[in-house]
Design a protein around this motif. Structure first.
Motif, PDB file in Angstrom:
ATOM      1  N   ASP A 109      82.076  55.192  41.654  1.00 44.08           N
ATOM      2  CA  ASP A 109      81.475  54.709  40.406  1.00 44.08           C
ATOM      3  C   ASP A 109      82.391  53.702  39.705  1.00 44.08           C
ATOM      4  OD1 ASP A 109      83.433  56.435  39.461  1.00 44.08           O
ATOM      5  OD2 ASP A 109      82.070  57.635  38.248  1.00 44.08           O
ATOM      6  N   ARG A 110      83.642  53.564  40.188  1.00 49.07           N
ATOM      7  CA  ARG A 110      84.538  52.528  39.661  1.00 49.07           C
ATOM      8  C   ARG A 110      84.215  51.166  40.257  1.00 49.07           C
ATOM      9  NH1 ARG A 110      90.392  53.522  40.861  1.00 49.07           N
ATOM     10  NH2 ARG A 110      90.493  51.482  39.915  1.00 49.07           N
ATOM     11  N   ARG A 111      83.313  51.155  41.217  1.00 50.51           N
ATOM     12  CA  ARG A 111      82.964  49.920  41.900  1.00 50.51           C
ATOM     13  C   ARG A 111      82.167  49.011  40.957  1.00 50.51           C
ATOM     14  NH1 ARG A 111      81.323  49.997  47.938  1.00 50.51           N
ATOM     15  NH2 ARG A 111      81.863  47.877  48.366  1.00 50.51           N
ATOM     16  N   GLU A 125      84.083  44.019  45.190  1.00 45.36           N
ATOM     17  CA  GLU A 125      85.083  44.358  44.188  1.00 45.36           C
ATOM     18  C   GLU A 125      85.137  45.876  44.002  1.00 45.36           C
ATOM     19  OE1 GLU A 125      84.218  42.154  40.659  1.00 45.36           O
ATOM     20  OE2 GLU A 125      84.156  40.260  41.717  1.00 45.36           O
ATOM     21  N   GLY A 126      86.255  46.370  43.559  1.00 44.36           N
ATOM     22  CA  GLY A 126      86.417  47.797  43.306  1.00 44.36           C
ATOM     23  C   GLY A 126      86.773  48.571  44.551  1.00 44.36           C
ATOM     24  N   PRO A 127      86.956  49.886  44.407  1.00 41.37           N
ATOM     25  CA  PRO A 127      87.338  50.713  45.557  1.00 41.37           C
ATOM     26  C   PRO A 127      86.211  50.820  46.571  1.00 41.37           C
ATOM     27  CG  PRO A 127      86.909  52.077  43.640  1.00 41.37           C
ATOM     28  CD  PRO A 127      86.837  50.660  43.183  1.00 41.37           C
ATOM     29  N   PHE A 182      95.299  46.453  48.209  1.00 42.73           N
ATOM     30  CA  PHE A 182      95.786  46.760  46.866  1.00 42.73           C
ATOM     31  C   PHE A 182      97.243  47.162  46.947  1.00 42.73           C
ATOM     32  CE2 PHE A 182      94.213  50.712  48.584  1.00 42.73           C
ATOM     33  CZ  PHE A 182      95.102  51.679  48.138  1.00 42.73           C
ATOM     34  N   GLU A 183      97.920  47.109  45.820  1.00 40.58           N
ATOM     35  CA  GLU A 183      99.329  47.504  45.750  1.00 40.58           C
ATOM     36  C   GLU A 183      99.406  49.022  45.673  1.00 40.58           C
ATOM     37  OE1 GLU A 183     101.788  45.331  46.276  1.00 40.58           O
ATOM     38  OE2 GLU A 183     100.087  43.970  46.552  1.00 40.58           O
ATOM     39  N   VAL A 205      94.007  47.520  41.519  1.00 40.41           N
ATOM     40  CA  VAL A 205      92.955  46.506  41.585  1.00 40.41           C
ATOM     41  C   VAL A 205      92.741  46.221  43.067  1.00 40.41           C
ATOM     42  CG1 VAL A 205      92.331  44.135  41.012  1.00 40.41           C
ATOM     43  CG2 VAL A 205      93.616  45.533  39.366  1.00 40.41           C
ATOM     44  N   PHE A 206      91.507  46.402  43.521  1.00 38.22           N
ATOM     45  CA  PHE A 206      91.170  46.156  44.915  1.00 38.22           C
ATOM     46  C   PHE A 206      90.752  44.703  45.070  1.00 38.22           C
ATOM     47  CE2 PHE A 206      90.900  50.641  44.483  1.00 38.22           C
ATOM     48  CZ  PHE A 206      91.224  51.162  45.716  1.00 38.22           C
ATOM     49  N   HIS A 207      91.344  44.022  46.061  1.00 42.05           N
ATOM     50  CA  HIS A 207      91.034  42.628  46.340  1.00 42.05           C
ATOM     51  C   HIS A 207      90.375  42.546  47.708  1.00 42.05           C
ATOM     52  CE1 HIS A 207      93.712  41.454  43.050  1.00 42.05           C
ATOM     53  NE2 HIS A 207      94.567  42.335  43.542  1.00 42.05           N
TER      54      HIS A 207
END
Length: 185
Positions: free
Chosen positions: A122-124, A130-132, A159-160, A167-169
């Protein structure tokens, strides 16, 4: 030697060990408590004196090579789903890639307290790039301080690993998208 079935003389899936007993080479089925014995084994890794076993449908199991005891995790133990696709050891974490036919995600076992954590889908964002991950995760890798996640139908995200709220790239080769097309150092 461990083997993801089916073994030659066993038509169904599961976990098998090849051994020599009484002068014969045989495949022995390994009984994992609290798991469907014919569940396909999708991933295995030895990490921190444990054999970690991911399955499609029965969750995650860890066999302690010292005490010779099993511990299992399923949805009742914090897994968002019982379908494990891949595992990746990383310091204080064992990364877990989840996925079934239509959905998936990324989680981890905290090696200190053995608790399951995951990035909720739901963080997407509206854009699936974008997002996890929320689609099945095919593979996980670490290079330096960066975690790479291959997400079915989406692509490679990174991500780091030290970030509390990462932050997912999306790694893309299409320069029209705003994400850089080079792999970070």
């Amino acid at each position: 030697m461990f083997f993801n079935g089916p073994a030659p003389q066993h038509p169904d899936g599961g976990l098998y060990m090849y051994s020599e007993k009484s002068g014969k080479n045989i495949w022995e089925r390994i009984q994992i408590p609290n798991m469907e014995q014919s569940a396909p084994v999708t991933s295995m890794v030895v990490y921190r004196d444990k054999l970690w076993v991911g399955t499609y449908g029965s969750g995650l199991a860890a066999y302690d090579l010292t005490t010779q005891e099993w511990r299992t995790w399923g949805p009742g133990d914090g897994l968002p789903m019982p379908h494990i696709i891949c595992l990746q050891p990383d310091g204080e974490r064992l990364w877990i890639g989840f996925g079934d036919v239509t959905r998936g995600g990324l989680g981890w076992i905290d090696m200190e307290n053995m608790r399951v954590n995951f990035y909720p889908s739901d963080r997407r964002k509206e854009d699936p790039r974008e997002g996890p991950p929320a689609a099945p995760v095919a593979a996980i890798a670490r290079m330096g301080d960066t975690i790479y996640v291959a997400e079915f139908h989406i692509g490679l995200k990174y991500f780091e690993r030290a970030a509390v709220d990462p932050v997912f790239h999306l790694f893309v080769h299409d320069r029209s998208y705003k994400t850089p097309s080079v792999v970070p150092d």
